[in-house]
Design a protein around this motif. Structure first.
Motif, short mmCIF file in Angstrom:
data_model
loop_
_atom_site.label_atom_id
_atom_site.label_comp_id
_atom_site.label_asym_id
_atom_site.label_seq_id
_atom_site.Cartn_x
_atom_site.Cartn_y
_atom_site.Cartn_z
N ALA A 29 0.82 -1.22 0.00
CA ALA A 29 0.00 0.00 0.00
C ALA A 29 0.85 1.26 0.00
O ALA A 29 0.34 2.35 -0.28
CB ALA A 29 -0.93 0.02 1.21
N GLU A 30 2.14 1.12 0.30
CA GLU A 30 2.94 2.32 0.55
C GLU A 30 3.17 3.16 -0.70
O GLU A 30 3.19 4.40 -0.62
CB GLU A 30 4.28 1.94 1.18
CG GLU A 30 5.04 3.11 1.76
CD GLU A 30 4.31 3.80 2.91
OE1 GLU A 30 4.73 4.91 3.29
OE2 GLU A 30 3.32 3.23 3.43
N LEU B 77 -5.58 -7.79 0.11
CA LEU B 77 -5.55 -6.35 0.26
C LEU B 77 -4.24 -5.85 -0.37
O LEU B 77 -3.31 -6.64 -0.52
CB LEU B 77 -5.60 -5.96 1.74
CG LEU B 77 -6.89 -6.33 2.50
CD1 LEU B 77 -6.77 -5.91 3.97
CD2 LEU B 77 -8.13 -5.70 1.86
N PRO B 78 -4.19 -4.55 -0.75
CA PRO B 78 -5.06 -3.45 -0.39
C PRO B 78 -6.38 -3.39 -1.16
O PRO B 78 -6.49 -3.88 -2.27
CB PRO B 78 -4.20 -2.21 -0.69
CG PRO B 78 -3.30 -2.66 -1.80
CD PRO B 78 -2.99 -4.09 -1.51
N GLU C 25 -17.77 5.48 -4.81
CA GLU C 25 -18.40 4.17 -4.94
C GLU C 25 -17.54 3.18 -5.72
O GLU C 25 -17.85 1.99 -5.77
CB GLU C 25 -19.77 4.30 -5.62
CG GLU C 25 -20.78 5.12 -4.83
CD GLU C 25 -21.10 4.48 -3.48
OE1 GLU C 25 -21.29 3.25 -3.44
OE2 GLU C 25 -21.15 5.21 -2.48
N PHE C 26 -16.49 3.68 -6.32
CA PHE C 26 -15.61 2.83 -7.13
C PHE C 26 -14.63 2.09 -6.23
O PHE C 26 -13.94 2.70 -5.41
CB PHE C 26 -14.85 3.68 -8.15
CG PHE C 26 -13.90 2.90 -9.01
CD1 PHE C 26 -14.35 1.94 -9.88
CD2 PHE C 26 -12.53 3.14 -8.92
CE1 PHE C 26 -13.47 1.22 -10.68
CE2 PHE C 26 -11.64 2.43 -9.71
CZ PHE C 26 -12.11 1.46 -10.60
N VAL C 27 -14.57 0.77 -6.37
CA VAL C 27 -13.70 -0.07 -5.54
C VAL C 27 -12.72 -0.81 -6.44
O VAL C 27 -13.09 -1.35 -7.48
CB VAL C 27 -14.52 -1.08 -4.71
CG1 VAL C 27 -13.60 -1.98 -3.89
CG2 VAL C 27 -15.49 -0.34 -3.79
N LEU C 28 -11.47 -0.84 -6.01
CA LEU C 28 -10.43 -1.46 -6.82
C LEU C 28 -9.48 -2.24 -5.93
O LEU C 28 -9.16 -1.82 -4.80
CB LEU C 28 -9.66 -0.36 -7.57
CG LEU C 28 -8.72 -0.77 -8.71
CD1 LEU C 28 -9.50 -1.46 -9.82
CD2 LEU C 28 -7.99 0.46 -9.24
N TYR C 29 -9.04 -3.39 -6.40
CA TYR C 29 -8.04 -4.21 -5.73
C TYR C 29 -6.81 -4.34 -6.62
O TYR C 29 -6.85 -3.95 -7.79
CB TYR C 29 -8.60 -5.60 -5.42
CG TYR C 29 -9.71 -5.61 -4.38
CD1 TYR C 29 -9.42 -5.74 -3.03
CD2 TYR C 29 -11.04 -5.47 -4.77
CE1 TYR C 29 -10.44 -5.75 -2.08
CE2 TYR C 29 -12.06 -5.49 -3.83
CZ TYR C 29 -11.76 -5.63 -2.49
OH TYR C 29 -12.76 -5.63 -1.55
N GLN C 30 -5.75 -4.91 -6.05
CA GLN C 30 -4.45 -5.12 -6.70
C GLN C 30 -3.66 -3.80 -6.72
O GLN C 30 -4.05 -2.81 -7.34
CB GLN C 30 -4.59 -5.69 -8.10
CG GLN C 30 -5.19 -7.08 -8.15
CD GLN C 30 -4.26 -8.14 -7.56
OE1 GLN C 30 -3.05 -8.01 -7.55
NE2 GLN C 30 -4.85 -9.21 -7.04
N SER C 31 -2.51 -3.84 -6.04
CA SER C 31 -1.74 -2.62 -5.81
C SER C 31 -1.30 -1.93 -7.10
O SER C 31 -1.35 -0.69 -7.19
CB SER C 31 -0.51 -2.93 -4.95
OG SER C 31 0.29 -3.94 -5.55
N ASN C 32 -0.90 -2.69 -8.11
CA ASN C 32 -0.45 -2.05 -9.34
C ASN C 32 -1.60 -1.50 -10.16
O ASN C 32 -1.46 -0.48 -10.84
CB ASN C 32 0.39 -3.03 -10.16
CG ASN C 32 1.77 -3.23 -9.57
OD1 ASN C 32 2.55 -2.29 -9.49
ND2 ASN C 32 2.07 -4.44 -9.14
#
Length: 229
Positions: free
Chosen positions: A32-33, A72-73, A79-86
């Protein structure tokens, strides 16, 4: 108790429509950093929701079940949700104008970011699985891993600017983070790479980024669960 606090924070973020972005992750820097670095430097508002590792692995929270890939993250922009750091980095890069000014620059930025991901996976493997037995060999081989980034910098304004072009990109934040990880592992690892060393100092001196890097909330977080400050 931790489970209750985490869920209260998530509910507040949804119901109060807090300004800016929401980032849900563990109380470490980890994957997440680089997102935090980007948002701090861009002056964007960010609400951090920290999930205790014990709650995550015990199943006390529904976050793991609801995560697209069980990881995670988790990032929220309204309302927009996103996964995967890249994917999060690329989304923010495009949204904040940090993804290149033309198709070729965008492709080069993607290339550098993929190179950072390769190095991050090697670093993670060392930290989580081979630290006691593999640290010496990892550090010995580290110059071979850093050399491509030194070369990339040298090809853009003799290494005096960013990895691509005249403007910072999302890949720069990712590279800065992985360089910080390696400086923690081996404080002299950039001695043989003057462009990377100067680049790291130059980026860290950017006013809003510098303020974040010196902040308590940044420095209270270990790099990974295996790192102790």
């Amino acid at each position: 108790m931790h489970y209750i606090v985490v869920n209260i924070l998530i509910i507040m973020c949804k119901t109060l429509h807090l300004p800016g972005y929401v980032l849900t992750y563990f109380p470490v820097r980890g994957r997440a950093e680089s997102t935090r670095l980007l948002l701090a430097d861009q002056g964007a508002s960010l609400t951090d929701v920290e999930v205790p590792l014990a709650d995550w692995f015990s199943g006390k929270t529904d976050l793991k079940k609801n995560a697209v890939f069980g990881q995670l993250p988790k990032f929220q922009d309204g309302e927009f949700v996103l996964y995967q750091s890249n994917a999060i980095l690329r989304y923010l890069g495009h949204k904040h104008g940090l993804a290149g000014s033309n198709d070729k620059d965008t492709a080069r930025i993607d290339m550098v970011n993929d190179g950072v991901e390769d190095l991050r996976q090697k670093f993670s493997k060392l930290v989580f699985f081979e630290f006691e037995t593999g640290k010496e060999n990892y550090i010995k081989n580290l110059p071979n891993q850093l050399a491509p980034f030194e070369k990339i910098l040298s090809q853009n304004s003799n290494g005096t600017k960013f990895v691509v072009g005249d403007k910072i990109s999302y890949a720069d934040y990712n590279l800065l983070d992985i360089l910080h990880c390696h400086l923690d592992l081996s404080p002299t690892c950039l001695t043989a790479f003057p462009l990377l060393a100067a680049y790291t100092e130059r980026l860290a001196a950017r006013p809003q980024l510098s303020a974040y890097l010196k902040s308590e909330k940044r420095n209270k977080r270990p790099i990974t669960p295996k790192h102790k400050q």
